[in-house]
Design a protein around this motif. Structure first.
Motif, PDB file in Angstrom:
ATOM      1  N   VAL A  19       0.838  -1.207   0.000  1.00  0.00           N
ATOM      2  CA  VAL A  19       0.000   0.000   0.000  1.00  0.00           C
ATOM      3  C   VAL A  19       0.870   1.255   0.000  1.00  0.00           C
ATOM      4  O   VAL A  19       0.601   2.214  -0.729  1.00  0.00           O
ATOM      5  N   ALA A  20       1.926   1.243   0.803  1.00  0.00           N
ATOM      6  CA  ALA A  20       2.819   2.398   0.878  1.00  0.00           C
ATOM      7  C   ALA A  20       3.482   2.676  -0.467  1.00  0.00           C
ATOM      8  O   ALA A  20       3.582   3.832  -0.899  1.00  0.00           O
ATOM      9  N   LEU A  21       3.913   1.617  -1.150  1.00  0.00           N
ATOM     10  CA  LEU A  21       4.581   1.796  -2.439  1.00  0.00           C
ATOM     11  C   LEU A  21       3.612   2.217  -3.533  1.00  0.00           C
ATOM     12  O   LEU A  21       3.997   2.907  -4.474  1.00  0.00           O
ATOM     13  N   CYS A  22       2.373   1.773  -3.429  1.00  0.00           N
ATOM     14  CA  CYS A  22       1.354   2.231  -4.390  1.00  0.00           C
ATOM     15  C   CYS A  22       1.019   3.695  -4.154  1.00  0.00           C
ATOM     16  O   CYS A  22       0.821   4.463  -5.106  1.00  0.00           O
ATOM     17  N   TRP A  23       0.952   4.089  -2.900  1.00  0.00           N
ATOM     18  CA  TRP A  23       0.603   5.462  -2.527  1.00  0.00           C
ATOM     19  C   TRP A  23       1.756   6.423  -2.801  1.00  0.00           C
ATOM     20  O   TRP A  23       1.566   7.524  -3.300  1.00  0.00           O
ATOM     21  N   ARG A  24       2.987   5.957  -2.494  1.00  0.00           N
ATOM     22  CA  ARG A  24       4.166   6.780  -2.700  1.00  0.00           C
ATOM     23  C   ARG A  24       5.224   5.991  -3.486  1.00  0.00           C
ATOM     24  O   ARG A  24       6.208   5.527  -2.904  1.00  0.00           O
ATOM     25  N   PRO A  25       5.028   5.819  -4.785  1.00  0.00           N
ATOM     26  CA  PRO A  25       5.982   5.027  -5.579  1.00  0.00           C
ATOM     27  C   PRO A  25       7.391   5.590  -5.572  1.00  0.00           C
ATOM     28  O   PRO A  25       8.359   4.870  -5.810  1.00  0.00           O
ATOM     29  N   GLN A  26       7.512   6.880  -5.268  1.00  0.00           N
ATOM     30  CA  GLN A  26       8.847   7.488  -5.234  1.00  0.00           C
ATOM     31  C   GLN A  26       9.713   6.920  -4.118  1.00  0.00           C
ATOM     32  O   GLN A  26      10.942   7.106  -4.115  1.00  0.00           O
ATOM     33  N   LEU A  27       9.107   6.201  -3.179  1.00  0.00           N
ATOM     34  CA  LEU A  27       9.875   5.574  -2.108  1.00  0.00           C
ATOM     35  C   LEU A  27      10.875   4.555  -2.665  1.00  0.00           C
ATOM     36  O   LEU A  27      11.933   4.322  -2.075  1.00  0.00           O
ATOM     37  N   ALA A  28      10.510   3.934  -3.785  1.00  0.00           N
ATOM     38  CA  ALA A  28      11.392   2.929  -4.392  1.00  0.00           C
ATOM     39  C   ALA A  28      11.991   3.417  -5.708  1.00  0.00           C
ATOM     40  O   ALA A  28      12.632   2.654  -6.423  1.00  0.00           O
ATOM     41  N   GLU A  29      11.799   4.691  -6.000  1.00  0.00           N
ATOM     42  CA  GLU A  29      12.217   5.217  -7.300  1.00  0.00           C
ATOM     43  C   GLU A  29      13.726   5.378  -7.386  1.00  0.00           C
ATOM     44  O   GLU A  29      14.362   5.923  -6.486  1.00  0.00           O
ATOM     45  N   ARG A  30      14.293   4.879  -8.472  1.00  0.00           N
ATOM     46  CA  ARG A  30      15.713   5.038  -8.762  1.00  0.00           C
ATOM     47  C   ARG A  30      15.881   5.342 -10.238  1.00  0.00           C
ATOM     48  O   ARG A  30      15.054   4.949 -11.047  1.00  0.00           O
ATOM     49  N   SER A  31      16.963   6.015 -10.560  1.00  0.00           N
ATOM     50  CA  SER A  31      17.222   6.324 -11.965  1.00  0.00           C
ATOM     51  C   SER A  31      17.515   5.037 -12.735  1.00  0.00           C
ATOM     52  O   SER A  31      18.277   4.186 -12.275  1.00  0.00           O
ATOM     53  N   MET A  32      16.921   4.916 -13.910  1.00  0.00           N
ATOM     54  CA  MET A  32      17.125   3.714 -14.714  1.00  0.00           C
ATOM     55  C   MET A  32      17.911   4.006 -15.981  1.00  0.00           C
ATOM     56  O   MET A  32      18.150   3.117 -16.791  1.00  0.00           O
ATOM     57  N   VAL A  33      18.312   5.253 -16.174  1.00  0.00           N
ATOM     58  CA  VAL A  33      19.046   5.620 -17.387  1.00  0.00           C
ATOM     59  C   VAL A  33      20.497   5.915 -17.033  1.00  0.00           C
ATOM     60  O   VAL A  33      20.820   6.250 -15.893  1.00  0.00           O
ATOM     61  N   PRO A  34      21.421   5.777 -18.001  1.00  0.00           N
ATOM     62  CA  PRO A  34      22.841   6.062 -17.738  1.00  0.00           C
ATOM     63  C   PRO A  34      23.049   7.502 -17.273  1.00  0.00           C
ATOM     64  O   PRO A  34      22.288   8.402 -17.634  1.00  0.00           O
ATOM     65  N   ALA A  35      24.086   7.713 -16.487  1.00  0.00           N
ATOM     66  CA  ALA A  35      24.369   9.039 -15.932  1.00  0.00           C
ATOM     67  C   ALA A  35      24.515  10.093 -17.031  1.00  0.00           C
ATOM     68  O   ALA A  35      24.082  11.237 -16.874  1.00  0.00           O
ATOM     69  N   LYS A  36      25.106   9.706 -18.154  1.00  0.00           N
ATOM     70  CA  LYS A  36      25.328  10.652 -19.249  1.00  0.00           C
ATOM     71  C   LYS A  36      24.024  11.094 -19.918  1.00  0.00           C
ATOM     72  O   LYS A  36      24.015  12.069 -20.673  1.00  0.00           O
ATOM     73  N   LYS A  37      22.935  10.358 -19.650  1.00  0.00           N
ATOM     74  CA  LYS A  37      21.663  10.661 -20.310  1.00  0.00           C
ATOM     75  C   LYS A  37      20.608  11.200 -19.344  1.00  0.00           C
ATOM     76  O   LYS A  37      19.437  11.279 -19.688  1.00  0.00           O
ATOM     77  N   GLN A  38      21.027  11.577 -18.146  1.00  0.00           N
ATOM     78  CA  GLN A  38      20.075  12.049 -17.151  1.00  0.00           C
ATOM     79  C   GLN A  38      19.311  13.290 -17.615  1.00  0.00           C
ATOM     80  O   GLN A  38      18.150  13.491 -17.259  1.00  0.00           O
ATOM     81  N   ASP A  39      19.965  14.112 -18.415  1.00  0.00           N
ATOM     82  CA  ASP A  39      19.339  15.363 -18.848  1.00  0.00           C
ATOM     83  C   ASP A  39      18.537  15.218 -20.138  1.00  0.00           C
ATOM     84  O   ASP A  39      17.956  16.195 -20.617  1.00  0.00           O
ATOM     85  N   LYS A  40      18.511  14.039 -20.690  1.00  0.00           N
ATOM     86  CA  LYS A  40      17.749  13.807 -21.914  1.00  0.00           C
ATOM     87  C   LYS A  40      16.260  14.005 -21.635  1.00  0.00           C
ATOM     88  O   LYS A  40      15.707  13.425 -20.700  1.00  0.00           O
ATOM     89  N   GLN A  41      15.608  14.812 -22.442  1.00  0.00           N
ATOM     90  CA  GLN A  41      14.224  15.183 -22.156  1.00  0.00           C
ATOM     91  C   GLN A  41      13.263  14.011 -22.289  1.00  0.00           C
ATOM     92  O   GLN A  41      12.382  13.816 -21.458  1.00  0.00           O
ATOM     93  N   GLN A  42      13.412  13.217 -23.360  1.00  0.00           N
ATOM     94  CA  GLN A  42      12.531  12.076 -23.595  1.00  0.00           C
ATOM     95  C   GLN A  42      13.343  10.790 -23.508  1.00  0.00           C
ATOM     96  O   GLN A  42      14.132  10.491 -24.385  1.00  0.00           O
TER      97      GLN A  42
END
Length: 262
Positions: A19-42
């Motif tokens: 329930v907590a993760l459904c309510w606040r998914p950002q609790l488990a949120e992590r970046s899934m893209v390479p560091a060099k692409k963090q600023d990529k808009q899409q």
């Protein structure tokens, strides 16, 4: 009764965590893209599966979550048309319908129809061919992140395992990715009891998340779970009774955990 002191707290902790993760998914949120692409808009995410319906039965929490994020483009590469029973052409159409049901566009679905990659557990897929096929799609679409099976293929299907082996081979050997990095993640296989424990597996899945900083966790809320069930309904040729039970009890309809390959 002997197990009650263990099972009751486990059940309560799992439900509370879910329930907590459904309510606040950002609790488990992590970046899934390479560091060099963090600023990529899409961001562009690619799911690599072996058969039509894999996307629903194994990747629903991830696919449903990412498909509703406005800054994430989602594509699906299916390495066969699912012709084991001679219904390949039907299953191709079902896959496109399922993808659209998730919110993808028809042109974001790529279905490989190669006699060297048959839907057949008795015929080994060439790992180099799988790697070459996936790399071509990754390069053409400027893909940032790839999700696929792990070395056990969740169900142990040889085609699932071959998909993993091919993607891993691509990730570790392609010279292109030295200049155009791509993060590649493998869907964690779990034991039989956990596999059919539905949201009760949440506590154990959180353990997988904290075990490594590169691991990812996606949890399907009721809306995402319903999207997965609706998408699976598009696969009419495959919707037999035991798959209906799977939709109700499999943790893969509610929870996905990933380990980073590269």
């Amino acid at each position: 009764m002997i197990l009650a002191p263990i099972l009751v707290p486990l059940l309560l902790a799992s439900v509370a965590s879910y329930v907590a993760l459904c309510w606040r998914p950002q609790l488990a949120e992590r970046s899934m893209v390479p560091a060099k692409k963090q600023d990529k808009q899409q961001k562009h995410v690619l799911f690599v599966t072996a058969h039509p319906d894999d996307e629903c039965m194994f990747f629903t929490p991830t696919l449903a979550s990412l498909a509703r994020q406005p800054h994430v483009a989602v594509s699906l590469l299916c390495l066969s048309k699912g012709d084991h029973d001679g219904h390949g052409d039907v299953r191709k159409k079902e896959l496109v319908k399922a993808a659209v049901s998730f919110g993808l566009t028809p042109d974001s679905v790529i279905i490989v129809d190669d006699p060297n990659l048959p839907d057949d557990p008795k015929k080994a897929w060439n790992v180099a061919l799988v790697a070459k096929t996936v790399e071509a799609v990754v390069a053409a679409g400027d893909v940032d992140t790839v999700f696929t099976f792990d070395r056990q293929g969740v169900s142990g299907h040889p085609n699932h395992i071959a998909a993993y082996m091919g993607v891993k081979h691509m990730a570790l050997t392609s010279q292109r990715f030295k200049f155009h990095p791509v993060n590649v993640y493998a869907l964690d296989s779990v034991g039989l009891v956990r596999k059919y424990s539905s949201i009760i597996d949440t506590v154990f899945s959180l353990g997988a998340l904290v075990s490594a900083k590169s691991n990812l966790l996606f949890v399907a809320d009721i809306q995402a779970y319903s999207a997965g069930v609706q998408a699976m309904a598009m696969h009419e040729s495959q919707l037999v009774w035991f798959r209906k039970l799977y939709l109700a009890f499999s943790r893969y309809m509610f929870i996905n955990t990933y380990s980073k390959i590269n």
